[in-house]
Design an enzyme around this catalytic site. Structure first.
Site, mmCIF file in Angstrom:
data_model
loop_
_atom_site.group_PDB
_atom_site.id
_atom_site.type_symbol
_atom_site.label_atom_id
_atom_site.label_comp_id
_atom_site.label_asym_id
_atom_site.label_seq_id
_atom_site.Cartn_x
_atom_site.Cartn_y
_atom_site.Cartn_z
ATOM 1 N N GLY A 105 -22.834 7.238 13.952
ATOM 2 C CA GLY A 105 -21.873 7.172 15.102
ATOM 3 C C GLY A 105 -20.767 6.136 15.598
ATOM 4 O O GLY A 105 -20.431 6.050 17.095
ATOM 5 N N ASP A 139 -15.020 2.726 18.775
ATOM 6 C CA ASP A 139 -15.369 2.343 17.677
ATOM 7 C C ASP A 139 -15.763 1.302 18.279
ATOM 8 O O ASP A 139 -15.279 -0.071 18.323
ATOM 9 C CB ASP A 139 -14.162 1.857 16.360
ATOM 10 C CG ASP A 139 -15.045 1.300 15.501
ATOM 11 O OD1 ASP A 139 -15.972 1.186 15.250
ATOM 12 O OD2 ASP A 139 -14.439 1.366 13.643
ATOM 13 N N ARG A 141 -18.418 -1.068 16.711
ATOM 14 C CA ARG A 141 -19.316 -1.322 15.359
ATOM 15 C C ARG A 141 -19.128 -2.692 15.686
ATOM 16 O O ARG A 141 -17.819 -3.701 15.797
ATOM 17 C CB ARG A 141 -18.742 -0.742 14.454
ATOM 18 C CG ARG A 141 -19.611 0.678 13.866
ATOM 19 C CD ARG A 141 -19.184 1.363 12.529
ATOM 20 N NE ARG A 141 -18.235 1.825 12.682
ATOM 21 C CZ ARG A 141 -17.382 1.733 11.456
ATOM 22 N NH1 ARG A 141 -17.669 1.989 10.447
ATOM 23 N NH2 ARG A 141 -16.454 2.276 11.615
ATOM 24 N N THR A 162 -13.242 -0.976 1.608
ATOM 25 C CA THR A 162 -12.756 -0.194 2.118
ATOM 26 C C THR A 162 -11.404 0.793 2.052
ATOM 27 O O THR A 162 -10.581 0.185 2.007
ATOM 28 C CB THR A 162 -13.557 -0.656 3.797
ATOM 29 O OG1 THR A 162 -13.084 0.058 4.556
ATOM 30 C CG2 THR A 162 -11.755 -1.994 3.764
ATOM 31 N N LYS A 167 -11.797 -3.414 9.787
ATOM 32 C CA LYS A 167 -13.224 -3.934 8.979
ATOM 33 C C LYS A 167 -12.331 -5.280 8.616
ATOM 34 O O LYS A 167 -13.455 -6.791 9.114
ATOM 35 C CB LYS A 167 -14.438 -3.090 7.783
ATOM 36 C CG LYS A 167 -14.809 -2.595 8.345
ATOM 37 C CD LYS A 167 -16.140 -1.649 7.736
ATOM 38 C CE LYS A 167 -16.386 -0.836 8.055
ATOM 39 N NZ LYS A 167 -16.994 0.597 6.944
#
Ligand SMILES: [Zn+2]
Length: 205
Positions: A105, A139, A141, A162, A167
Site C-alpha cells: 500500500g 507515498d 515508501r 520504473t 524512485k
C-alpha cells in the site's frame, strides 16, 4: 553464490551485524539467482534477488509488495505484470538486481490500502485522494536500505526499471547515477482508472 554477492554480504554484516544479513542461492523461473536479505533496525527487510554478477549500468528494480496483484492476480493494478516483466528482463540480460520490499500500500500497510480501496469504490475518487482523506501520506515508501545494498554490491551507476520518477529521485539523492528505463507492461483494461491516477501523480505511463 557469486563473488560480488558474497563480498556485498560481508560488507553488510560489518555494517549491520552478523545476524542482519543472509545470502543463499535460489532456483527461479528461468534459472538461478543469489538472494541477499538484509534487515536493518526498524526498517522493512530488503530482499534482493541478484541475477548474474551485476556490473555498473545493471538493471535494477525496486518493487514494493502488492498482495492483491501478486498473490490474487487482481486486475485492478499492474503490479504483478511489472514484477514479471522486470524479472524476465533481468533473466534475459543475464544480470540485474530485483529488490522486493515489504511496503504494501505504498508503505501504509494492508489495512490502510484496503480502507483506501473502500473509499475509492464508495466515492469514486482515486487512490491518492483516498489516502489523503484518510490523513495518510500518499507515498511513505523508503529506499535507504536499497541504496545500502546497491552500494554494498559496488554499484554506483544503474538502469532503474520504473515509471515513477520519485524512485529515481530517491536514488539520485543518495548519490547514485541513475538512468531510468521505462517499464512497459500489458496492463488489464480494468486497471485503467488506477493507471490514470498514477499518471496524474507523476508516473510516466
Ligand atoms: Zn498492485
Amino acid at each position: 553464490v557469486s563473488q560480488g554477492a558474497r563480498a556485498a554480504a560481508t560488507r553488510l554484516r560489518e555494517l549491520l551485524g552478523p545476524n542482519r544479513v543472509a545470502l543463499h542461492r535460489l532456483r527461479v523461473q528461468d534459472g538461478e539467482a543469489d538472494v541477499l536479505v538484509v534487515e536493518s533496525d526498524g526498517n522493512v527487510p530488503v530482499v534482493a534477488v541478484i541475477f548474474g554478477s551485476p556490473k555498473e549500468g545493471a538493471l535494477v528494480r525496486l518493487h514494493s509488495r502488492c498482495t492483491y496483484g501478486e498473490v490474487f492476480g487482481s486486475r485492478d493494478c499492474d503490479c504483478r505484470q511489472q514484477l514479471e516483466v522486470s524479472l524476465s528482463m533481468m533473466s534475459a540480460a543475464g544480470e540485474g538486481v530485483f529488490v522486493y520490499l515489504d511496503q504494501e500500500g505504498r508503505g501504509a500497510g494492508s489495512l490502510v490500502k484496503a480502507q483506501g480501496y473502500a473509499i475509492t469504490q464508495r466515492d469514486g475518487v482515486d487512490t491518492f485522494s483516498a489516502y489523503s482523506s484518510l490523513g495518510v501520506d500518499t507515498d511513505s515508501r523508503r529506499y535507504d536500505d536499497c541504496g545500502m545494498v546497491l552500494d554494498a554490491l559496488s554499484l554506483s551507476s544503474i538502469r532503474l526499471l520504473t515509471n515513477n520518477p520519485s524512485k529515481a529521485r530517491a536514488l539520485i539523492e543518495m548519490g547514485f547515477d541513475v538512468r531510468r528505463e521505462p517499464l512497459v507492461v500489458a496492463a488489464h483494461p480494468e486497471s485503467a482508472d488506477y493507471l490514470s491516477a498514477k499518471r496524474r501523480h507523476g508516473h510516466l505511463l
